[in-house]
Design a protein around this motif. Structure first.
Motif, PDB file in Angstrom:
ATOM      1  N   THR A  17       0.916  -1.290   0.071  1.00 27.98           N
ATOM      2  CA  THR A  17       0.087   0.055  -0.062  1.00 27.98           C
ATOM      3  C   THR A  17       0.977   1.257  -0.003  1.00 27.98           C
ATOM      4  OG1 THR A  17      -1.499  -1.222   1.145  1.00 27.98           O
ATOM      5  CG2 THR A  17      -1.814   1.058   1.137  1.00 27.98           C
ATOM      6  N   THR A  33       8.781  -8.325  -5.280  1.00 28.94           N
ATOM      7  CA  THR A  33       9.098  -9.671  -5.809  1.00 28.94           C
ATOM      8  C   THR A  33       7.776 -10.439  -5.621  1.00 28.94           C
ATOM      9  OG1 THR A  33       9.900  -9.825  -3.465  1.00 28.94           O
ATOM     10  CG2 THR A  33      11.397  -9.972  -5.272  1.00 28.94           C
ATOM     11  N   HIS A  59       5.449 -20.341   2.062  1.00 28.74           N
ATOM     12  CA  HIS A  59       6.851 -20.523   2.202  1.00 28.74           C
ATOM     13  C   HIS A  59       7.328 -19.673   1.227  1.00 28.74           C
ATOM     14  CE1 HIS A  59       6.497 -23.997   4.668  1.00 28.74           C
ATOM     15  NE2 HIS A  59       5.848 -24.656   3.907  1.00 28.74           N
ATOM     16  N   VAL A  61      10.254 -18.480  -1.716  1.00 27.63           N
ATOM     17  CA  VAL A  61      10.737 -19.027  -2.941  1.00 27.63           C
ATOM     18  C   VAL A  61      12.134 -19.039  -2.710  1.00 27.63           C
ATOM     19  CG1 VAL A  61      11.033 -18.639  -5.433  1.00 27.63           C
ATOM     20  CG2 VAL A  61       8.701 -18.144  -4.227  1.00 27.63           C
ATOM     21  N   GLY A  87       9.667  -6.389  -0.461  1.00 27.06           N
ATOM     22  CA  GLY A  87       9.287  -7.782  -0.331  1.00 27.06           C
ATOM     23  C   GLY A  87      10.819  -8.041  -0.589  1.00 27.06           C
ATOM     24  N   GLN A  94      19.920 -13.082   0.722  1.00 26.93           N
ATOM     25  CA  GLN A  94      19.316 -12.094  -0.225  1.00 26.93           C
ATOM     26  C   GLN A  94      19.740 -10.826  -0.141  1.00 26.93           C
ATOM     27  OE1 GLN A  94      14.905 -12.191  -0.747  1.00 26.93           O
ATOM     28  NE2 GLN A  94      14.816 -14.491  -0.865  1.00 26.93           N
ATOM     29  N   MET A 144     -10.786  -0.275   4.151  1.00 25.16           N
ATOM     30  CA  MET A 144     -10.328   0.568   3.017  1.00 25.16           C
ATOM     31  C   MET A 144     -11.271  -0.129   1.682  1.00 25.16           C
ATOM     32  SD  MET A 144      -6.288   0.708   2.477  1.00 25.16           S
ATOM     33  CE  MET A 144      -5.183   1.141   3.944  1.00 25.16           C
ATOM     34  N   ARG A 162      -6.544 -13.208  -2.383  1.00 27.62           N
ATOM     35  CA  ARG A 162      -5.064 -13.896  -2.571  1.00 27.62           C
ATOM     36  C   ARG A 162      -4.931 -15.364  -2.024  1.00 27.62           C
ATOM     37  NH1 ARG A 162      -0.032 -10.085  -1.330  1.00 27.62           N
ATOM     38  NH2 ARG A 162       0.701 -11.941  -0.322  1.00 27.62           N
ATOM     39  N   ASP A 164      -2.896 -17.044  -0.678  1.00 26.78           N
ATOM     40  CA  ASP A 164      -2.079 -17.002   0.484  1.00 26.78           C
ATOM     41  C   ASP A 164      -2.666 -16.345   1.825  1.00 26.78           C
ATOM     42  OD1 ASP A 164      -1.303 -14.875  -0.669  1.00 26.78           O
ATOM     43  OD2 ASP A 164       0.799 -14.810  -0.233  1.00 26.78           O
ATOM     44  N   GLY A 202      -2.432   4.463  10.463  1.00 25.01           N
ATOM     45  CA  GLY A 202      -3.434   4.568   9.115  1.00 25.01           C
ATOM     46  C   GLY A 202      -2.580   4.946   7.907  1.00 25.01           C
TER      47      GLY A 202
HETATM   48  P1  AP5 Z   1       4.351 -10.396  -0.901  1.00 24.76           P
HETATM   49  O1  AP5 Z   1       3.566 -10.222  -1.919  1.00 24.76           O
HETATM   50  O2  AP5 Z   1       5.617  -9.790  -0.739  1.00 24.76           O
HETATM   51  O3  AP5 Z   1       3.592 -10.671   0.472  1.00 24.76           O
HETATM   52  P2  AP5 Z   1       3.932 -10.273   2.030  1.00 24.76           P
HETATM   53  O4  AP5 Z   1       5.449  -9.764   2.294  1.00 24.76           O
HETATM   54  O5  AP5 Z   1       3.421 -11.386   2.952  1.00 24.76           O
HETATM   55  O6  AP5 Z   1       3.128  -8.923   2.340  1.00 24.76           O
HETATM   56  P3  AP5 Z   1       1.780  -8.715   1.645  1.00 24.76           P
HETATM   57  O7  AP5 Z   1       1.611  -8.421   0.361  1.00 24.76           O
HETATM   58  O8  AP5 Z   1       0.865  -9.810   2.354  1.00 24.76           O
HETATM   59  O9  AP5 Z   1       1.518  -7.467   2.796  1.00 24.76           O
HETATM   60  P4  AP5 Z   1       1.918  -6.056   2.575  1.00 24.76           P
HETATM   61  O10 AP5 Z   1       2.855  -5.754   3.600  1.00 24.76           O
HETATM   62  O11 AP5 Z   1       2.220  -5.404   1.212  1.00 24.76           O
HETATM   63  O12 AP5 Z   1       0.521  -5.076   2.982  1.00 24.76           O
HETATM   64  P5  AP5 Z   1      -0.558  -4.398   1.984  1.00 24.76           P
HETATM   65  O13 AP5 Z   1      -0.138  -3.143   1.766  1.00 24.76           O
HETATM   66  O14 AP5 Z   1      -1.210  -5.268   1.029  1.00 24.76           O
HETATM   67  O15 AP5 Z   1       4.917 -12.090  -0.968  1.00 24.76           O
HETATM   68  C1  AP5 Z   1       4.154 -13.124  -1.086  1.00 24.76           C
HETATM   69  C2  AP5 Z   1       4.872 -14.431  -1.263  1.00 24.76           C
HETATM   70  O16 AP5 Z   1       5.756 -14.414  -2.437  1.00 24.76           O
HETATM   71  C3  AP5 Z   1       5.762 -14.732  -0.195  1.00 24.76           C
HETATM   72  O17 AP5 Z   1       5.206 -15.254   1.050  1.00 24.76           O
HETATM   73  C4  AP5 Z   1       6.860 -15.606  -0.728  1.00 24.76           C
HETATM   74  O18 AP5 Z   1       6.455 -17.215  -0.833  1.00 24.76           O
HETATM   75  C5  AP5 Z   1       6.987 -14.962  -2.156  1.00 24.76           C
HETATM   76  N1  AP5 Z   1       8.244 -13.878  -1.841  1.00 24.76           N
HETATM   77  C6  AP5 Z   1       7.992 -12.458  -2.166  1.00 24.76           C
HETATM   78  N2  AP5 Z   1       9.116 -12.026  -1.980  1.00 24.76           N
HETATM   79  C7  AP5 Z   1      10.194 -13.280  -1.727  1.00 24.76           C
HETATM   80  C8  AP5 Z   1      11.575 -13.194  -1.253  1.00 24.76           C
HETATM   81  N3  AP5 Z   1      12.261 -11.886  -1.484  1.00 24.76           N
HETATM   82  N4  AP5 Z   1      12.403 -14.322  -1.193  1.00 24.76           N
HETATM   83  C9  AP5 Z   1      11.381 -15.507  -1.201  1.00 24.76           C
HETATM   84  N5  AP5 Z   1      10.071 -15.551  -1.652  1.00 24.76           N
HETATM   85  C10 AP5 Z   1       9.535 -14.241  -1.705  1.00 24.76           C
HETATM   86  O19 AP5 Z   1      -1.826  -4.364   3.072  1.00 24.76           O
HETATM   87  C11 AP5 Z   1      -2.324  -5.495   3.589  1.00 24.76           C
HETATM   88  C12 AP5 Z   1      -3.889  -4.969   4.121  1.00 24.76           C
HETATM   89  O20 AP5 Z   1      -3.938  -3.742   5.210  1.00 24.76           O
HETATM   90  C13 AP5 Z   1      -4.743  -4.292   2.850  1.00 24.76           C
HETATM   91  O21 AP5 Z   1      -6.074  -4.726   3.153  1.00 24.76           O
HETATM   92  C14 AP5 Z   1      -4.587  -2.841   3.175  1.00 24.76           C
HETATM   93  O22 AP5 Z   1      -5.930  -2.219   2.490  1.00 24.76           O
HETATM   94  C15 AP5 Z   1      -4.350  -2.633   4.367  1.00 24.76           C
HETATM   95  N6  AP5 Z   1      -3.469  -1.583   4.875  1.00 24.76           N
HETATM   96  C16 AP5 Z   1      -2.299  -1.424   4.392  1.00 24.76           C
HETATM   97  N7  AP5 Z   1      -1.660  -0.179   4.830  1.00 24.76           N
HETATM   98  C17 AP5 Z   1      -2.388   0.128   5.978  1.00 24.76           C
HETATM   99  C18 AP5 Z   1      -2.371   1.181   6.841  1.00 24.76           C
HETATM  100  N8  AP5 Z   1      -1.548   2.018   6.912  1.00 24.76           N
HETATM  101  N9  AP5 Z   1      -3.307   1.246   7.886  1.00 24.76           N
HETATM  102  C19 AP5 Z   1      -4.501   0.162   7.893  1.00 24.76           C
HETATM  103  N10 AP5 Z   1      -4.766  -0.609   6.943  1.00 24.76           N
HETATM  104  C20 AP5 Z   1      -3.575  -0.667   5.934  1.00 24.76           C
END
Ligand code: AP5
Length: 216
Positions: A17, A33, A59, A61, A87, A94, A144, A162, A164, A202
């Motif tokens: 976000t 990523t 898990h 990658v 990410g 890494q 949101m 998603r 996951d 927020g």
């Molecule tokens: P990735 O897509 O990077 O997932 P993640 O790190 O688990 O993070 P998310 O996308 O789940 O959350 P986010 O922090 O971006 O939150 P968001 O803004 O969406 O990776 C997915 C997978 O890919 C991994 O599990 C792994 O398998 C693989 N992978 C990726 N990179 C890798 C690497 N380097 N090495 C190995 N494998 C890798 O917000 C979440 C929610 O909260 C939303 O609904 C949003 O509307 C709300 N929100 C956001 N910000 C706020 C706020 N400030 N206040 C209130 N609500 C909010």
């Protein structure tokens, strides 16, 4: 202005976000990523077929795959204007590979922005998250909401949950975060690059705080 940025934080902390807001405001290249893997899964490329099992179960990658992907993207000319790594890195190998790569291409990381968020809130955010199938914009079913239910405000695409984003995968993702990614906070703190923000403030307040810091 700090323009070469790493965004860190547990799953659901708000990295994606915030990255989308910063990208718009400061014209930075957003390298997620997670998004790259999801695009590859959608297109069913070799990379996508390899990554989907790991991702759906929460898990990581394997490092060699992820490092190769980032190396290729970060070497593109558009990254010279500034990049947001979202990410990546998530493991010590890494982080070490990134340090070597930035030296090779004469680019330096200016700051590592870490988003703090407690576990109960992470569960609430992940379980209510919906994402646009076309442009990847994130929403939340309570905090949101899109203007029209199930439809992206930005591009009109359909919103989906998603694979996951379920309790079981989230437990695995949080486990990887604690054991493999969280130790990188010390790694970057020792390099004098770490700056932490409370993501519970927020979406807009967090964006304002981080933007002001980057402009200093
Ligand atoms: P990735 O897509 O990077 O997932 P993640 O790190 O688990 O993070 P998310 O996308 O789940 O959350 P986010 O922090 O971006 O939150 P968001 O803004 O969406 O990776 C997915 C997978 O890919 C991994 O599990 C792994 O398998 C693989 N992978 C990726 N990179 C890798 C690497 N380097 N090495 C190995 N494998 C890798 O917000 C979440 C929610 O909260 C939303 O609904 C949003 O509307 C709300 N929100 C956001 N910000 C706020 C706020 N400030 N206040 C209130 N609500 C909010």
């Amino acid at each position: 202005m700090k323009k070469n940025i790493i965004l860190m934080g547990p799953p659901g902390a708000g990295k994606g976000t915030l990255a989308k807001q910063l990208k718009e405001a400061f014209h930075l290249v957003h390298i997620s990523t997670g998004d790259m893997f999801r695009d590859a899964i959608k297109a069913q490329t070799e990379l996508g077929k390899l990554a989907q099992g790991y991702i759906n179960e929460g898990h990581l990658v394997p490092d060699e795959v992820t490092i190769g992907l980032v190396k290729e993207r970060l070497s593109q000319p558009d990254c010279a204007e500034g990049f947001l790594l979202d990410g990546f890195p998530r493991t010590l190998p890494q982080a070490e590979a990134l340090s070597k790569l930035t030296k090779e291409i004469s680019r330096e990381i200016d700051v590592v922005i870490n988003l703090d968020c407690d576990n109960d809130e992470l569960v609430r955010r992940i379980s209510g998250r919906r994402v646009c199938k076309n442009c990847g914009a994130p929403y939340h079913i309570i905090t949101m909401k899109p203007k029209v239910e199930g439809v992206c405000d930005l591009c009109g695409g359909p919103l989906y949950q998603r694979k996951d984003d379920n309790e079981e995968s989230l437990k695995v993702r949080l486990g990887h975060y604690v054991s493999e990614t969280k130790p990188l906070l010390d790694y970057y703190a020792n390099l004098g690059l770490l700056e932490s923000f409370n993501s519970l403030t927020g979406k807009e307040a967090l964006f304002d705080e981080v933007s002001s810091y980057l402009k200093k």
